[in-house]
Design a protein around this motif. Sequence first.
Motif, PDB file in Angstrom:
ATOM      1  N   GLN A 536      47.444  39.307  37.667  1.00  0.00           N
ATOM      2  CA  GLN A 536      48.019  38.671  36.482  1.00  0.00           C
ATOM      3  C   GLN A 536      47.659  39.430  35.215  1.00  0.00           C
ATOM      4  O   GLN A 536      48.468  39.591  34.306  1.00  0.00           O
ATOM      5  N   HIS A 537      46.429  39.914  35.151  1.00  0.00           N
ATOM      6  CA  HIS A 537      46.004  40.627  33.948  1.00  0.00           C
ATOM      7  C   HIS A 537      46.704  41.970  33.815  1.00  0.00           C
ATOM      8  O   HIS A 537      46.974  42.443  32.707  1.00  0.00           O
ATOM      9  N   ARG A 539      49.726  42.730  34.951  1.00  0.00           N
ATOM     10  CA  ARG A 539      51.166  42.651  34.741  1.00  0.00           C
ATOM     11  C   ARG A 539      51.499  42.430  33.255  1.00  0.00           C
ATOM     12  O   ARG A 539      50.735  41.831  32.518  1.00  0.00           O
ATOM     13  N   SER A 541      53.221  40.412  30.491  1.00  0.00           N
ATOM     14  CA  SER A 541      53.492  38.977  30.403  1.00  0.00           C
ATOM     15  C   SER A 541      54.991  38.728  30.326  1.00  0.00           C
ATOM     16  O   SER A 541      55.712  39.398  29.595  1.00  0.00           O
ATOM     17  N   GLN A 592      48.444  34.774  31.510  1.00  0.00           N
ATOM     18  CA  GLN A 592      47.999  36.167  31.328  1.00  0.00           C
ATOM     19  C   GLN A 592      47.542  36.427  29.891  1.00  0.00           C
ATOM     20  O   GLN A 592      46.540  37.114  29.658  1.00  0.00           O
ATOM     21  N   ARG A 596      43.815  37.428  28.481  1.00  0.00           N
ATOM     22  CA  ARG A 596      43.492  38.621  27.677  1.00  0.00           C
ATOM     23  C   ARG A 596      42.733  38.233  26.406  1.00  0.00           C
ATOM     24  O   ARG A 596      41.828  38.939  25.968  1.00  0.00           O
TER      25      ARG A 596
END
Length: 706
Positions: A536-537, A539, A541, A592, A596
């Motif tokens: 997820q991080h 990719r 968003s 995501q 961050r």
Amino acid sequence: MKKIYLALLLLLILPVKALAQQVPDKVFKLDKLSQQDILPQGWKISPGDNPQWAQPGFDDHKWANCDSLLEQIILDSKSDHFWLRLHLLVDSSLKTTDFAFIIYQNVASVIYVDGKPVKSYGSIVEPVKMYDPLGYPIPVKLSAGSHVVAVQLVASKFLLKYRDIGSLYLTFSLEINAKTNAENNHAIVSAIDRQFSDHNLLLIGMFFILTITHLASYLYYRKQKAHLYYAIITFILLFATLTNFTVTGQHSPVVIFWLSLIAFLGFIGFVFLPLTIYELFDYRGRLVIKIILSFSVICVSFIWINTTYAYYLLFYVTPLVNALECLRIGIWALKAKKSGAVFIIAGSFLFLSLLVLSNLIPGDWGELLFMFSQISLPVGMTVFLAIRTAITYRSLELKFVEVQELLHQNTKYQAEKQELLAGQNEKLELLVTKRTAELSQSLSELKAAQNQLVQSAKMASLGELTAGIAHEIQNPLNFVNNFSEVNTELIDEMQEEIDKGDFEEVKAIANDIKENQQKINQHGKRADFIVKGMLQHSRTSTGEKQLTNINTLADEFLKLSYHGLRAKDKTFNTELVTNFDDELPVVNVVQQDIGRVLLNLFNNAFYAVSQKQKKAGNDYKPEVSVTTSAENGQVIIKVKDNGIGIPDGIKEKIMQPFFTTKPTGEGTGLGLSLTYDMVVKGHGGKIEVNTKEGAFTEFVISLPLG
């Protein structure tokens, strides 16, 4: 003289007439015996309680015949006390024979032969206790000639009316045979009962293990309701089998009735079998299962109308209907290309086939087929769940390979980032010295450079994240591999112990397997969450919001940020403090982006305490804390450190792009700028900073719940 002859004639006629009145109108003649027990005919019945009715000379010719109407006569009578009488004529050829009575009943009784009590079963006085000797032979002496067998009994109309439920078919039955023949017949029946009990014991052990295993799986991870439904089904089968096993050793018709009734009503729970399949295949239709449940309730209501119909409807038709629904869902899942559908179809079809055959084939083979029908669906379900677990393990291995590939790519990204940052810094210095006439062209180049730096900053955070992941993911994967090997060995040992019949050791091994499975599940979920967080991080968003548990998200990224810094500096240590609100509601955010945001704040906090630790010495205790709460329709996240703090003169500038307090080469000045955009512009939230130079810094993020 005539009067004397008349008197003599009267004296001769009167005794003959009186004797004729004593001759019974129906006598059962016992003139030959065989291996089979003999059921005599000619029983008579009368309600009431008169001890004189046991005497052989009592005139019972007005009593009602009851060979085939015993139950109906008892139900129609207002009394609970009855007497039965049988006139028995033993042939002279059997005068040396030792006889035995074989009795089955669900009443309390006293048996008389020629007016003398020979045996009592239960208690006919208050409190009345029913008793069934289950055909155990009792020796009796019957000489050649006429005899009267009388039975004083107390019956329960309730048990009699609903006798089909508890399989209490015989209200009272007395059979006669030679003592040796009766004992041999009883020994054969006892051997069959023991064999039946052995079969039930095997089923009990299997259903017990399945119930405990799936109940533990549900309690450990309650979102998997399929395990709960399946545990209910196996418990119903366990209780029904345990009831059969218990009833074979019971002599109390009351206990037999209530145990059988509870097991009987438990068959309503077979609706959980289709519900299990629904959960496994994510099937949302509920109309059919509601119809089946309504049908099962109607079947129960038949208990008070017609117990025979209720017995067959609930004991045979209800499981059959549920199995047909499982077969239908299995076919639907096969058409929808759902994994494992073929095992559900096979188990359902096998259950239906064996259930039909068990009712068509009489004797031991029918019983054996019925036993196999009970385990066919559970076995099919177990195979399906085992394959699904294997697929999960395979998925973990593939995800681990993906992580390794990401780590390799990250190494390349780090090198490219350093080159890119160096080049961009040089360009920025040249752009500052350019003349005003070139400002327009410089501004467009600056925007292009800014976009590149944003991507580079994301790659930098990805590098720090994956360093933490590499440290975190190794332990759970080692646990998964080790316990999987141990479980394989334990299963082999359990199969050996089952063959030996040592079920205590089987239970102990099953408990070990359960504990190992829980640990595999725990560490597998841990690795899965880390990998998902990494993916997820990494990719870009999509901007799609989803309900998120902020406590879980903050806890994971706190640990990953900490281990990422530790991967670069092994000497770094700090105390992590979490104050999470256990009742914090989930919030609709772009997971995501908020991940961050948290990662950037944690990285800054660890950098601040690390810098202060280098100057303050050993007396300084670095600490980073995270606090969550819900206030006024907002979810509040506070990230605080006791590091170097932020000077008042630059506090207002820290959210501006490219502004950084870090030395050249260590920061881009984009972290807090991106954080501000994601919180304020992306989620309509608010971010504030409280700080004191040299003491602490605290960032407060507010996200709306709506």
